[in-house]
Design an enzyme around this catalytic site. Structure first.
Site, PDB file in Angstrom:
ATOM      1  N   LYS A  83     -10.688   0.927   3.921  1.00 58.84           N
ATOM      2  CA  LYS A  83     -11.612   0.590   2.845  1.00 58.84           C
ATOM      3  C   LYS A  83     -13.012   1.085   3.180  1.00 58.84           C
ATOM      4  O   LYS A  83     -13.714   1.600   2.316  1.00 58.84           O
ATOM      5  CB  LYS A  83     -11.621  -0.922   2.611  1.00 58.84           C
ATOM      6  CG  LYS A  83     -10.369  -1.372   1.893  1.00 58.84           C
ATOM      7  CD  LYS A  83     -10.528  -2.739   1.265  1.00 58.84           C
ATOM      8  CE  LYS A  83      -9.192  -3.164   0.686  1.00 58.84           C
ATOM      9  NZ  LYS A  83      -8.576  -4.291   1.365  1.00 58.84           N
ATOM     10  N   HIS A  94      -4.548  -0.909  15.746  1.00 59.37           N
ATOM     11  CA  HIS A  94      -5.419  -1.760  14.917  1.00 59.37           C
ATOM     12  C   HIS A  94      -6.796  -1.849  15.569  1.00 59.37           C
ATOM     13  O   HIS A  94      -7.138  -2.850  16.191  1.00 59.37           O
ATOM     14  CB  HIS A  94      -4.812  -3.167  14.765  1.00 59.37           C
ATOM     15  CG  HIS A  94      -3.490  -3.149  14.084  1.00 59.37           C
ATOM     16  ND1 HIS A  94      -2.297  -3.065  14.770  1.00 59.37           N
ATOM     17  CD2 HIS A  94      -3.174  -3.183  12.763  1.00 59.37           C
ATOM     18  CE1 HIS A  94      -1.298  -3.041  13.894  1.00 59.37           C
ATOM     19  NE2 HIS A  94      -1.802  -3.118  12.677  1.00 59.37           N
ATOM     20  N   CYS A  99      -6.596  -2.982  20.053  1.00 61.60           N
ATOM     21  CA  CYS A  99      -5.304  -2.320  19.899  1.00 61.60           C
ATOM     22  C   CYS A  99      -5.506  -0.907  19.364  1.00 61.60           C
ATOM     23  O   CYS A  99      -6.337  -0.684  18.482  1.00 61.60           O
ATOM     24  CB  CYS A  99      -4.464  -3.153  18.925  1.00 61.60           C
ATOM     25  SG  CYS A  99      -2.969  -2.317  18.418  1.00 61.60           S
ATOM     26  N   LYS A 103      -7.293   7.899   9.138  1.00 62.58           N
ATOM     27  CA  LYS A 103      -6.508   6.759   8.704  1.00 62.58           C
ATOM     28  C   LYS A 103      -7.177   6.158   7.467  1.00 62.58           C
ATOM     29  O   LYS A 103      -8.402   6.066   7.399  1.00 62.58           O
ATOM     30  CB  LYS A 103      -6.505   5.736   9.858  1.00 62.58           C
ATOM     31  CG  LYS A 103      -5.441   4.700   9.728  1.00 62.58           C
ATOM     32  CD  LYS A 103      -5.276   3.940  11.036  1.00 62.58           C
ATOM     33  CE  LYS A 103      -4.301   2.810  10.759  1.00 62.58           C
ATOM     34  NZ  LYS A 103      -3.781   2.175  11.932  1.00 62.58           N
ATOM     35  N   CYS A 141       0.088  -5.860  15.171  1.00 62.36           N
ATOM     36  CA  CYS A 141       1.428  -5.329  15.469  1.00 62.36           C
ATOM     37  C   CYS A 141       2.434  -6.455  15.608  1.00 62.36           C
ATOM     38  O   CYS A 141       3.628  -6.196  15.643  1.00 62.36           O
ATOM     39  CB  CYS A 141       1.442  -4.567  16.788  1.00 62.36           C
ATOM     40  SG  CYS A 141       0.364  -3.150  16.862  1.00 62.36           S
ATOM     41  N   HIS A 155       3.875   1.654   2.372  1.00 64.64           N
ATOM     42  CA  HIS A 155       5.061   0.888   1.973  1.00 64.64           C
ATOM     43  C   HIS A 155       5.782   1.610   0.831  1.00 64.64           C
ATOM     44  O   HIS A 155       7.011   1.728   0.816  1.00 64.64           O
ATOM     45  CB  HIS A 155       4.673  -0.515   1.497  1.00 64.64           C
ATOM     46  CG  HIS A 155       3.865  -1.291   2.495  1.00 64.64           C
ATOM     47  ND1 HIS A 155       2.814  -2.100   2.135  1.00 64.64           N
ATOM     48  CD2 HIS A 155       3.955  -1.368   3.847  1.00 64.64           C
ATOM     49  CE1 HIS A 155       2.297  -2.665   3.226  1.00 64.64           C
ATOM     50  NE2 HIS A 155       2.968  -2.235   4.270  1.00 64.64           N
ATOM     51  N   HIS A 198       0.832  -1.205   0.000  1.00 58.98           N
ATOM     52  CA  HIS A 198       0.000   0.000   0.000  1.00 58.98           C
ATOM     53  C   HIS A 198       0.864   1.252   0.000  1.00 58.98           C
ATOM     54  O   HIS A 198       2.096   1.187  -0.072  1.00 58.98           O
ATOM     55  CB  HIS A 198      -1.017  -0.024   1.142  1.00 58.98           C
ATOM     56  CG  HIS A 198      -0.419  -0.041   2.522  1.00 58.98           C
ATOM     57  ND1 HIS A 198       0.347   0.978   3.021  1.00 58.98           N
ATOM     58  CD2 HIS A 198      -0.488  -0.974   3.500  1.00 58.98           C
ATOM     59  CE1 HIS A 198       0.722   0.692   4.243  1.00 58.98           C
ATOM     60  NE2 HIS A 198       0.243  -0.507   4.562  1.00 58.98           N
ATOM     61  N   CYS A 215      -1.293  -8.471  20.146  1.00 58.11           N
ATOM     62  CA  CYS A 215      -1.986  -7.942  18.965  1.00 58.11           C
ATOM     63  C   CYS A 215      -1.321  -8.541  17.736  1.00 58.11           C
ATOM     64  O   CYS A 215      -0.141  -8.277  17.464  1.00 58.11           O
ATOM     65  CB  CYS A 215      -1.915  -6.419  18.903  1.00 58.11           C
ATOM     66  SG  CYS A 215      -2.526  -5.811  17.307  1.00 58.11           S
TER      67      CYS A 215
HETATM   68  N1  MSP Z   1       7.309  -6.045   9.196  1.00 52.74           N
HETATM   69  C1  MSP Z   1       7.344  -4.906  10.033  1.00 52.74           C
HETATM   70  C2  MSP Z   1       8.659  -4.167   9.903  1.00 52.74           C
HETATM   71  C3  MSP Z   1       9.879  -4.976  10.163  1.00 52.74           C
HETATM   72  S1  MSP Z   1      11.329  -4.060   9.883  1.00 52.74           S
HETATM   73  C4  MSP Z   1      12.530  -4.990  10.509  1.00 52.74           C
HETATM   74  C5  MSP Z   1       6.209  -3.976   9.645  1.00 52.74           C
HETATM   75  N2  MSP Z   1       5.721  -4.100   8.417  1.00 52.74           N
HETATM   76  S2  MSP Z   1       4.524  -3.230   7.795  1.00 52.74           S
HETATM   77  O1  MSP Z   1       4.182  -3.898   6.553  1.00 52.74           O
HETATM   78  O2  MSP Z   1       3.475  -3.065   8.732  1.00 52.74           O
HETATM   79  O3  MSP Z   1       5.169  -1.862   7.409  1.00 52.74           O
HETATM   80  C6  MSP Z   1       5.309  -0.820   8.338  1.00 52.74           C
HETATM   81  C7  MSP Z   1       5.976   0.372   7.666  1.00 52.74           C
HETATM   82  O4  MSP Z   1       5.242   0.746   6.481  1.00 52.74           O
HETATM   83  C8  MSP Z   1       5.958   1.641   8.496  1.00 52.74           C
HETATM   84  O5  MSP Z   1       6.954   1.719   9.449  1.00 52.74           O
HETATM   85  C9  MSP Z   1       6.146   2.681   7.419  1.00 52.74           C
HETATM   86  O6  MSP Z   1       7.479   2.654   6.988  1.00 52.74           O
HETATM   87  C10 MSP Z   1       5.230   2.148   6.341  1.00 52.74           C
HETATM   88  N3  MSP Z   1       3.854   2.632   6.527  1.00 52.74           N
HETATM   89  C11 MSP Z   1       2.750   1.863   6.786  1.00 52.74           C
HETATM   90  N4  MSP Z   1       1.660   2.682   6.828  1.00 52.74           N
HETATM   91  C12 MSP Z   1       2.040   3.956   6.646  1.00 52.74           C
HETATM   92  C13 MSP Z   1       1.346   5.178   6.440  1.00 52.74           C
HETATM   93  N5  MSP Z   1       0.034   5.289   6.548  1.00 52.74           N
HETATM   94  N6  MSP Z   1       2.091   6.263   6.106  1.00 52.74           N
HETATM   95  C14 MSP Z   1       3.450   6.186   5.890  1.00 52.74           C
HETATM   96  N7  MSP Z   1       4.112   5.051   6.059  1.00 52.74           N
HETATM   97  C15 MSP Z   1       3.494   3.977   6.667  1.00 52.74           C
HETATM   98  O7  MSP Z   1       5.845  -3.139  10.452  1.00 52.74           O
END
Ligand code: MSP
Length: 511
Positions: free
Chosen positions: A300, A147, A144, A297, A129, A21, A18, A126
């Site tokens: 959907k 979440h 959470c 946030k 997380c 990422h 998304h 959770c």
């Molecule tokens: N798998 C763990 C991270 C492990 S690192 C050793 C994780 N993954 S995640 O898929 O949930 O990705 C989290 C990261 O995605 C956030 O820290 C950020 O970098 C990015 N983002 C997820 N949602 C976001 C927003 N709404 N806005 C900006 N970035 C965010 O946590």
């Protein structure tokens, strides 16, 4: 510093890639390209986090075999980052054997040093997380805060723990001695607040009876490694640890993370490293989150999700990268919607940059016999206009880090505004009707295009594809990943160069 190792978080594969990422990964790519332009050697790692409960549950629902599901989802992330133009040097999948072996090596080390304890754990977990929670982390009815649609699950099981409290004082001392270690400052304060109280033992395992998708503990086959413990270790396995050569990259490491994962990166990870006598990462660069239209946030059910693939299909990867870079704020959350992207695309990219190129290059082709202007030496007024663009581009590139990417783009937009005003004021299309004014007309158009050429070079880290398209139209060498240090200098626009096909860099989108 001659090298830089930039990491992104590795992403869970339980859902499609998304915008969040895309954001962190694009910012990492922008920093990489900028540092390449400054002559550094850069290594950029990203990838997928493929263990743990939520990946396991998603795989089970998918109807595919677990390994097929993980591979297919990971490939989606890779496809997203490729389409976004991210020049990663290493894409890790935590399911790769080398990584798993090193995770086990670290666990054996900790076990041999007597740093692990086994004990029952009763508490709340959770799955979103993938973290144990305290009551204060949850709503009154046990959901959470991160979440809100996931109720924390009660767990009562034996696990292995790393006792982390003994390292707290050293970590605080490190943070205090290195004020830039966590950026921006507000996250440093948050981190120090997290460290203000004794730390609970860090659970590093999950019983297989509950979660089987993970790295098996080398000393107890009934357990797999807790997903966060395994995931964080990617940052050193990506650069070859335990090969001592890893240290050259590790010394210049910078973790880019969203604010949601500050504790795992700012508390757990450094302490794991301390426990195995490895140096701490060089720096943590933290950013805020993207919220959907209305400041909520993205979800959907609210219908405010911005899908990076859809945006790229309509506006192109460059426009999405530009929007993210121009509008993100590290210290607060920022809003994004397709309408906001469209507005930025039309007002800044199409009107300020695209139009400047179009009107000058078309005029040049029509009036200078299909060629770029050839003024010889510039009139001081025109040279001064190029100098303004040069100053702003140099300033934009002078102190670029995660926090200052938006400011750098603001400077480039200012320079585009300046050049537009300059050519509008000097009006070469009118001046050309005055007898004897032709040399000056060449000079004005040259200054406008040479200034724009500097802006395109300055924009390369943010929009590599479109910047290179523009540069190619101007007869200027494209910027490549292996080009080495880049000097921003005036006068590189080749005088009298034959103009080829004129394309529109930012075609109007009327959706
Ligand atoms: N798998 C763990 C991270 C492990 S690192 C050793 C994780 N993954 S995640 O898929 O949930 O990705 C989290 C990261 O995605 C956030 O820290 C950020 O970098 C990015 N983002 C997820 N949602 C976001 C927003 N709404 N806005 C900006 N970035 C965010 O946590």
């Amino acid at each position: 510093m001659t090298r830089s190792y930039i990491t992104t978080p590795i992403y869970y594969v339980n859902a499609a890639p998304h915008l969040g990422h895309a954001h962190t990964t694009v910012m990492a790519d922008i920093l990489k390209r900028h540092r390449l332009m400054r002559g550094l050697d850069v290594f950029l790692s990203t990838g997928t986090d493929e263990h743990g409960q939520k990946n396991q549950e998603a795989a089970a629902k998918s109807g595919l075999s677990e390994s097929d599901y993980l591979a297919a989802q990971s490939a989606e992330f890779q496809r997203a980052f490729d389409q976004l133009g991210v020049a990663y040097d290493f894409f890790v999948r935590t399911t790769r054997p080398f990584h798993k072996e090193q995770v086990q090596r670290i666990e054996t080390l900790l076990q041999d040093r007597g740093l692990l304890i086994r004990k029952p754990y009763r508490g709340l977990y959770c799955a979103g997380c993938e973290q144990f929670k305290k009551d204060s982390d949850l709503t009154e009815d046990g959901y959470c805060l991160e979440h809100p649609n996931l109720k924390a699950e009660a767990t009562d099981e034996n696990n292995y723990f790393l006792v982390i409290e003994p390292y707290r004082a050293r970590l605080i001392a490190h943070i205090e001695a290195h004020p830039d270690w966590v950026q921006p400052a507000q996250y440093r304060h948050e981190l120090l607040a997290m460290l203000a109280h004794p730390l609970e033992d860090l659970c590093i395992s999950r019983p297989k009876s509950r979660v089987a998708l993970g790295v098996e503990l080398p000393f107890d086959p009934d357990f797999v490694t807790y997903v966060w413990f395994d995931a964080l270790i990617n940052y050193i396995t990506n650069i070859g640890w335990p090969d001592p050569a890893f240290a050259e990259w590790w010394a210049v490491s910078e973790h880019l993370i969203g604010k949601d994962i500050l504790k795992t990166h700012g508390v757990f990870w450094p302490i794991i490293l301390m426990a195995i006598d490895l140096p701490l990462p060089g720096r943590l660069s933290v950013h805020g989150h993207w919220l959907g239209a209305g400041g909520q946030k993205m979800s959907k059910s609210l219908g405010n999700v911005v899908d990076p693939f859809e945006v790229m299909a309509v506006y192109g990867a460059s426009a999405l990268r530009y929007y993210l870079a121009r509008n993100m704020r590290v210290a607060s959350d920022s809003q994004i919607s397709v309408d906001l992207i469209k507005a930025a695309y039309n007002t800044e990219l199409a009107n300020k940059l695209g139009n400047l190129l179009q009107r000058l290059i078309k005029f040049s082709a029509a009036r200078f016999d299909g060629r770029l202007p050839s003024p010889g030496a510039l009139d001081p007024a025109d040279a001064a206009a190029v100098a303004v663009a040069l100053d702003k581009v140099r300033a934009a590139h002078a102190h670029l880090d995660l926090a200052t990417i938006p400011q750098a783009l603001a400077l480039i937009v200012e320079a585009a505004d300046f050049l537009n005003e300059y050519v509008t004021r000097e009006a070469p299309w009118t001046l050309i009707k005055t007898e004897g004014a032709l040399p000056r007309v060449h000079g004005i158009v040259y200054a406008g295009l040479d200034g724009l050429r500097l802006l395109l070079e300055g924009l390369w880290p943010v929009m590599p594809v479109v910047a290179n398209q523009g540069l190619a139209m101007l007869g200027v060498p494209e910027i490549t990943l292996d080009a080495g240090a880049h000097d921003f200098v005036a006068g590189r626009l080749p005088q009298g160069h034959e103009i080829g096909e004129i394309a529109t860099l930012f075609p109007r989108v009327e959706t």
